[in-house]
Scaffold this active site. Sequence first.
Site, PDB file in Angstrom:
ATOM      1  N   GLU A  82       0.889  -1.198  -0.132  1.00 33.36           N
ATOM      2  CA  GLU A  82      -0.715   0.036  -0.227  1.00 33.36           C
ATOM      3  C   GLU A  82       0.576   1.104  -0.250  1.00 33.36           C
ATOM      4  O   GLU A  82       0.409   2.226  -0.691  1.00 33.36           O
ATOM      5  CB  GLU A  82      -1.263   0.162   1.004  1.00 33.36           C
ATOM      6  CG  GLU A  82      -1.834  -1.067   1.350  1.00 33.36           C
ATOM      7  CD  GLU A  82      -1.437  -2.281   1.697  1.00 33.36           C
ATOM      8  OE1 GLU A  82      -1.856  -3.439   1.833  1.00 33.36           O
ATOM      9  OE2 GLU A  82      -0.602  -2.390   1.973  1.00 33.36           O
ATOM     10  N   ALA A 193       5.870 -36.906 -11.025  1.00 27.25           N
ATOM     11  CA  ALA A 193       5.700 -37.301 -12.364  1.00 27.25           C
ATOM     12  C   ALA A 193       5.878 -38.371 -12.493  1.00 27.25           C
ATOM     13  O   ALA A 193       6.051 -39.377 -12.155  1.00 27.25           O
ATOM     14  CB  ALA A 193       7.271 -36.558 -13.637  1.00 27.25           C
ATOM     15  N   SER A 207      14.773 -43.316 -12.944  1.00 26.64           N
ATOM     16  CA  SER A 207      13.764 -42.674 -12.983  1.00 26.64           C
ATOM     17  C   SER A 207      14.013 -41.303 -13.655  1.00 26.64           C
ATOM     18  O   SER A 207      12.927 -40.358 -13.614  1.00 26.64           O
ATOM     19  CB  SER A 207      13.062 -42.581 -11.196  1.00 26.64           C
ATOM     20  OG  SER A 207      13.579 -41.723 -10.601  1.00 26.64           O
ATOM     21  N   ARG A 223       9.630 -25.597  -5.832  1.00 30.70           N
ATOM     22  CA  ARG A 223      10.593 -25.775  -4.275  1.00 30.70           C
ATOM     23  C   ARG A 223      10.562 -24.559  -4.371  1.00 30.70           C
ATOM     24  O   ARG A 223      11.006 -23.955  -2.541  1.00 30.70           O
ATOM     25  CB  ARG A 223      11.531 -26.305  -4.784  1.00 30.70           C
ATOM     26  CG  ARG A 223      12.017 -27.064  -4.875  1.00 30.70           C
ATOM     27  CD  ARG A 223      12.777 -28.350  -5.371  1.00 30.70           C
ATOM     28  NE  ARG A 223      12.807 -29.879  -6.415  1.00 30.70           N
ATOM     29  CZ  ARG A 223      13.532 -30.418  -7.231  1.00 30.70           C
ATOM     30  NH1 ARG A 223      14.617 -29.652  -7.290  1.00 30.70           N
ATOM     31  NH2 ARG A 223      13.247 -31.558  -6.994  1.00 30.70           N
ATOM     32  N   THR A 235      13.874 -42.456  -1.691  1.00 28.38           N
ATOM     33  CA  THR A 235      14.485 -41.988  -2.748  1.00 28.38           C
ATOM     34  C   THR A 235      16.149 -41.020  -2.457  1.00 28.38           C
ATOM     35  O   THR A 235      16.419 -41.017  -3.569  1.00 28.38           O
ATOM     36  CB  THR A 235      13.335 -40.451  -2.819  1.00 28.38           C
ATOM     37  OG1 THR A 235      12.162 -40.478  -2.965  1.00 28.38           O
ATOM     38  CG2 THR A 235      13.676 -38.891  -3.652  1.00 28.38           C
ATOM     39  N   LEU A 243      17.719 -31.586  -4.212  1.00 29.20           N
ATOM     40  CA  LEU A 243      16.690 -30.615  -3.776  1.00 29.20           C
ATOM     41  C   LEU A 243      16.997 -29.440  -4.573  1.00 29.20           C
ATOM     42  O   LEU A 243      16.010 -28.724  -2.886  1.00 29.20           O
ATOM     43  CB  LEU A 243      16.185 -31.202  -2.864  1.00 29.20           C
ATOM     44  CG  LEU A 243      15.271 -33.297  -2.874  1.00 29.20           C
ATOM     45  CD1 LEU A 243      14.815 -33.264  -1.607  1.00 29.20           C
ATOM     46  CD2 LEU A 243      14.334 -32.525  -3.779  1.00 29.20           C
ATOM     47  N   GLY A 330       5.610 -43.364  -3.628  1.00 22.95           N
ATOM     48  CA  GLY A 330       3.946 -43.706  -3.222  1.00 22.95           C
ATOM     49  C   GLY A 330       3.496 -43.894  -2.261  1.00 22.95           C
ATOM     50  O   GLY A 330       3.319 -43.557  -1.518  1.00 22.95           O
ATOM     51  N   LEU A 332       5.284 -43.244   1.457  1.00 19.04           N
ATOM     52  CA  LEU A 332       5.006 -41.913   1.452  1.00 19.04           C
ATOM     53  C   LEU A 332       3.744 -41.383   1.417  1.00 19.04           C
ATOM     54  O   LEU A 332       3.323 -39.924   2.361  1.00 19.04           O
ATOM     55  CB  LEU A 332       6.344 -41.292   2.123  1.00 19.04           C
ATOM     56  CG  LEU A 332       6.035 -40.276   2.214  1.00 19.04           C
ATOM     57  CD1 LEU A 332       6.114 -40.202   4.132  1.00 19.04           C
ATOM     58  CD2 LEU A 332       7.896 -39.046   2.666  1.00 19.04           C
ATOM     59  N   ALA A 333       3.569 -40.978   0.122  1.00 19.65           N
ATOM     60  CA  ALA A 333       2.578 -40.467  -0.086  1.00 19.65           C
ATOM     61  C   ALA A 333       1.112 -40.912  -0.031  1.00 19.65           C
ATOM     62  O   ALA A 333       0.432 -39.810   0.353  1.00 19.65           O
ATOM     63  CB  ALA A 333       2.321 -40.318  -2.616  1.00 19.65           C
TER      64      ALA A 333
END
Length: 592
Positions: A82, A193, A207, A223, A235, A243, A330, A332-333
């Site tokens: 503002e 993905a 992968s 990220r 992973t 990452l 998969g 943990l997801a």
Amino acid sequence: MAASMARACMLPIICGANRRFKSNNSSSHAIDVSFIKRAAELADKSAGFTSPHPNFGCVIAAGAAKVVGEGYLYAVGTTPAEVQAVEAAGALCRDATAYLNMEPGDCHGEHTAVSALVKAGIKRVVIGMRHPSEHLRGSAIQALRSEGVQVDVLGEDLQSDVAEEALKSCLLVNAPLVIRASSQVPYSVLKYAMTLDGKIATSSGHSSWISSKESRCRVSELRGRSDAVIVGGNTVRKDNPRLTARNGGGHMPVRVVMSVSMDLPEVAHLWDTSEVHTIVATQRGARRSLQKFLASKGVEVIEFDFLNPRDVMEYFYECGYLSILWECGGSLAASAISSSVIHKVYAFLAPKIIGGKGAPTPVGELGMMEMTQALNLHDVTFEQIGPDMLISGFLQPIHDLRPAIPSVSETTKIDPALNPYESGIISFYKTWDPYGSFSNFSPHPIQVLDENGNYVTWSTVEHYYQAHKFYAVQDPAAQECFQAIKSAKSPEEAARIGRKMQRQRPDLVRPDWETVKIDVMYRALKAKFSIYPHLNSMLVSTAGSVLVEGSPHDLFWGGGREGEGLNYLGRLLMQLRSEFLGESSASTKNPS
């Protein structure tokens, strides 16, 4: 630590009777809607360059709907949107209309945004949504109306289909803040993905890379918008990820590994903490030898009695995090989805087929036996990114905030006996939380004497503290770092520069730093609470309460996760409070 955190009293009272509903004529709102959407668009501009924070944008229009000023909040601790818009518009603000994507949420005790609009002569303010935080909700709207400014809020004072559309854009740009306030966990996004046949890796586990380069750039952007990125132990073992968010040197999220057994390699990219912090969350007692090894590398290890996504998210809520990105496998997801901590899904669909009965899929077993149990996404969008298709949507709809929750001042009117904070302990951490102005990141410039006896202005206490790690060190690199911190655009950036240099070049840190850092912080805090009378009054008003800096990670300045921290920031504030109370008492006894 959750028990010690001061929380605002939540009273879900619907104040529909107080709303001033207007005509549902969509055409009459078209101009308002277009400018509110522009304010939301501006609000999103800082994403990815500072730690995630509330997103504010402001547009000032005058005459025949002509834009005369714009601004957006770059980061916590910088000039409010503002104020920027008013400065850009100048004299054209007189009798103009200001459009805000969200009700102003100045640091507790501040009215900078409201004052700027009132003093500039703004006649009308249109607000996309009320502030989600209960202690700020409605206070700026009341303040503006008390000054004679007409205030219209989408969905309350302005109702139409096009107003609803604009309200959605305001909710989306601050989805992390809205969800954190309503669900008491950070906003969590699951990203993955997969191929056309629903695989995230081959049967062997390979992968890299399923998605295109363009899609990977989008992931890097995601990220940069997050406080933390979470992966599982599998992973780390198979992909050895970094990452990092490659966005031109901007904000990089904390990397988090969740592993029940601590079955993790001793060599991994994530154990390099020279650029960004890494946390390993595990079950109590798991592989203590590896825990000690990782701690020696600068990795923080957090033990839970029982490791599960819900407890981890509640922990990061206490850390003040707004947004979390899950880039896990998969299993943990599936656990995170079952725990109801995932709010949105980003699925990158690559035009590839790899087959394989044993090839992993993005989400593991959820126990569903019929299609009627399938989870449906809300507000689904589709976007072509290179050869890939990005499909995104919300697993949980964003809460409708229009049923008004009273602010702290309104709460006392309802029942003066209600105490909105836990008695005895006052916790502070993020600047948008109650008592947030106690933070060394709060937007309060200070003036401190230098070695020549001249007053020097510093943007925040954090700027002063970080720069003085390198004060008077006779090395060009140290002097350059000192100046870079002093001129940093936000306290988050000042902290990032100072901490990074301290990790990478410890030889540049002044040799007496460990013995003088408390004095350095005290000097900056005393300047801050001496310069601003309202901060002084607020600090004094906490007499009788223990002040706790709520960072669970910082065991020196903060209170620590289980209260094991030294809480030196809280101690210094209580010391200052005693001094101010003593001065007040002395002046009362000996009036001049």
